[in-house]
Design a protein around this motif. Structure first.
Motif, PDB file in Angstrom:
ATOM      1  N   UNK A 302     -38.724  37.719  69.721  1.00  0.00           N
ATOM      2  CA  UNK A 302     -38.007  36.986  70.765  1.00  0.00           C
ATOM      3  C   UNK A 302     -36.554  37.430  70.851  1.00  0.00           C
ATOM      4  N   UNK A 303     -35.904  37.605  69.692  1.00  0.00           N
ATOM      5  CA  UNK A 303     -34.498  38.028  69.672  1.00  0.00           C
ATOM      6  C   UNK A 303     -34.339  39.426  70.254  1.00  0.00           C
ATOM      7  N   UNK A 304     -35.280  40.321  69.930  1.00  0.00           N
ATOM      8  CA  UNK A 304     -35.205  41.687  70.449  1.00  0.00           C
ATOM      9  C   UNK A 304     -35.397  41.713  71.964  1.00  0.00           C
ATOM     10  N   UNK A 305     -36.324  40.873  72.463  1.00  0.00           N
ATOM     11  CA  UNK A 305     -36.552  40.792  73.908  1.00  0.00           C
ATOM     12  C   UNK A 305     -35.310  40.261  74.609  1.00  0.00           C
ATOM     13  N   UNK A 306     -34.660  39.263  74.018  1.00  0.00           N
ATOM     14  CA  UNK A 306     -33.447  38.689  74.613  1.00  0.00           C
ATOM     15  C   UNK A 306     -32.325  39.725  74.669  1.00  0.00           C
ATOM     16  N   UNK A 307     -32.340  40.659  73.703  1.00  0.00           N
ATOM     17  CA  UNK A 307     -31.308  41.702  73.666  1.00  0.00           C
ATOM     18  C   UNK A 307     -31.655  42.879  74.567  1.00  0.00           C
ATOM     19  N   UNK A 308     -32.823  42.805  75.225  1.00  0.00           N
ATOM     20  CA  UNK A 308     -33.194  43.846  76.179  1.00  0.00           C
ATOM     21  C   UNK A 308     -34.038  44.965  75.632  1.00  0.00           C
ATOM     22  N   UNK A 309     -34.581  44.815  74.412  1.00  0.00           N
ATOM     23  CA  UNK A 309     -35.441  45.862  73.854  1.00  0.00           C
ATOM     24  C   UNK A 309     -36.731  45.960  74.664  1.00  0.00           C
ATOM     25  N   UNK A 310     -37.207  47.150  74.974  1.00  0.00           N
ATOM     26  CA  UNK A 310     -38.442  47.306  75.750  1.00  0.00           C
ATOM     27  C   UNK A 310     -39.657  46.740  75.022  1.00  0.00           C
ATOM     28  N   UNK A 311     -40.593  46.253  75.810  1.00  0.00           N
ATOM     29  CA  UNK A 311     -41.806  45.667  75.237  1.00  0.00           C
ATOM     30  C   UNK A 311     -42.512  46.643  74.308  1.00  0.00           C
TER      31      UNK A 311
END
Length: 347
Positions: A302-311
């Motif tokens: 979740x934190x990585x997604x919030x930071x914009x990391x690609x799926x």
């Protein structure tokens, strides 16, 4: 004239097969040998085997009480059993898992079973359950700030160093607790960029091909998984432990299992359940509710997604399959705010 030696019966392949069949009872073509049956059962992951065995026992007990045949089961038997499970107030996910266990047992035995009617029963139950206020329980995603609080709650000494390694390595790997439990000290290799962790097998690696997970250095000393893990490995080495389980029991005197004076027996490898207990204990000490070992997996996703990391990057780090929808359950909460269309309408 030289007498010819009398051939031994086993010199003739046909006679050898006949002799072997004479001593070994013939099995029908639809039956597995005991060894093959054991291999088929062992093909599932340990946690899956445990859950499936429990579900299968519950199903066969119900069949016995209702005078039905469990294997092969008819579509009507399976639908009726599904309806029975709905009367126990089980969550739909529990019923779904039970159906999966029954279908897998049939597939392993070479039998086809129709689950269509049972799935319709389950669909009806899902609507009823949701209307009654039922909600799927899911371990909350652990934020980095909450992780810091749990790290601060860990005690001093080797036990605290192990617990901090457990938290940080689990978070950085987006690890399943079974993957953490299976790690050996020799599965970790320090490289200039950080750590390479070899995961020999996992839920989505059914053929146990293995994969290497890259763990970079952290920005802050407290939350750096590389420095913490290497410090723990060094402490184990000082105690004489250079191989075997990475996460192992430590007695009340601070001695790791596997060392000469340790009170523990054997290797002392921590189980997935033991890892979960450590996570919950540290969360309780930090005053954070409902955290489990799974939070170490959902939190960084979740934190990585919030930071914009690609799926795709998140899926690769957490060893989710490309087609998995599970990873999306952790990414969507972040996307719901970052990409919310209402931000564009001028309210």
């Amino acid at each position: 004239m030289t007498a010819q030696p009398t051939p031994h019966p086993t010199d003739d392949p046909t006679q050898a097969i006949a002799l072997r069949n004479h001593h070994t009872p013939a099995l029908p073509d639809t039956a597995l040998t005991a060894s093959a049956a054991a291999r088929v059962a062992d093909g599932w992951a340990a946690s899956t085997r445990t859950g499936y065995a429990r579900d299968w026992h519950t199903f066969t007990t119900w069949c016995s009480h209702t005078s039905r045949t469990p294997l092969p089961a008819t579509a009507e038997t399976l639908a009726s059993y599904t309806d029975h499970l709905t009367t126990t107030q089980a969550a739909p996910t529990t019923v779904d898992r039970a159906l999966g266990a029954i279908a897998s047992r049939h597939a392993a035995a070479g039998h086809a079973v129709s689950t269509k009617a049972a799935r319709l029963v389950l669909r009806s139950y899902r609507r009823e359950w949701a209307a009654a206020g039922g909600r799927r329980k899911q371990a909350p995603a652990l934020s980095v700030e909450e992780l810091r609080q749990m790290l601060d709650a860990a005690q001093e000494g080797l036990t605290g160093l192990r617990d901090r390694t457990l938290l940080l390595l689990g978070y950085a790997m987006m690890a399943r607790r079974s993957e953490l439990a299976a790690l050996n000290t020799t599965d970790l290799r320090q490289v200039p960029e950080g750590l390479e962790v070899f995961v020999a097998t996992s839920k989505t690696d059914k053929d146990s091909a293995g994969t290497t997970v890259a763990i970079p250095y952290g920005t802050h000393l407290l939350t750096c998984p590389v420095r913490t893990t290497t410090a723990y490995l060094a402490a184990l080495a000082d105690a004489g432990v250079t191989e075997g389980p990475l996460l192992r029991s430590i007695d009340r005197h601070g001695r790791a299992a596997g060392t000469a004076d340790s009170a523990g027996r054997g290797t002392g490898r921590m189980s997935g359940a033991g890892i979960n207990l450590v996570v919950k204990r540290l969360a309780d000490k930090a005053g954070i509710e409902n955290v489990t070992a799974h939070s170490l997996r959902s939190g960084p996703a979740t934190a990585a997604a919030a930071a914009g990391a690609p799926r795709a990057w998140i899926a690769r780090q957490g060893r989710w399959s490309e087609a998995s929808t599970a990873v999306d359950t952790y990414i969507r909460p972040a996307d719901a705010w970052r990409d919310n269309p209402i931000r564009k309408v001028g309210l």
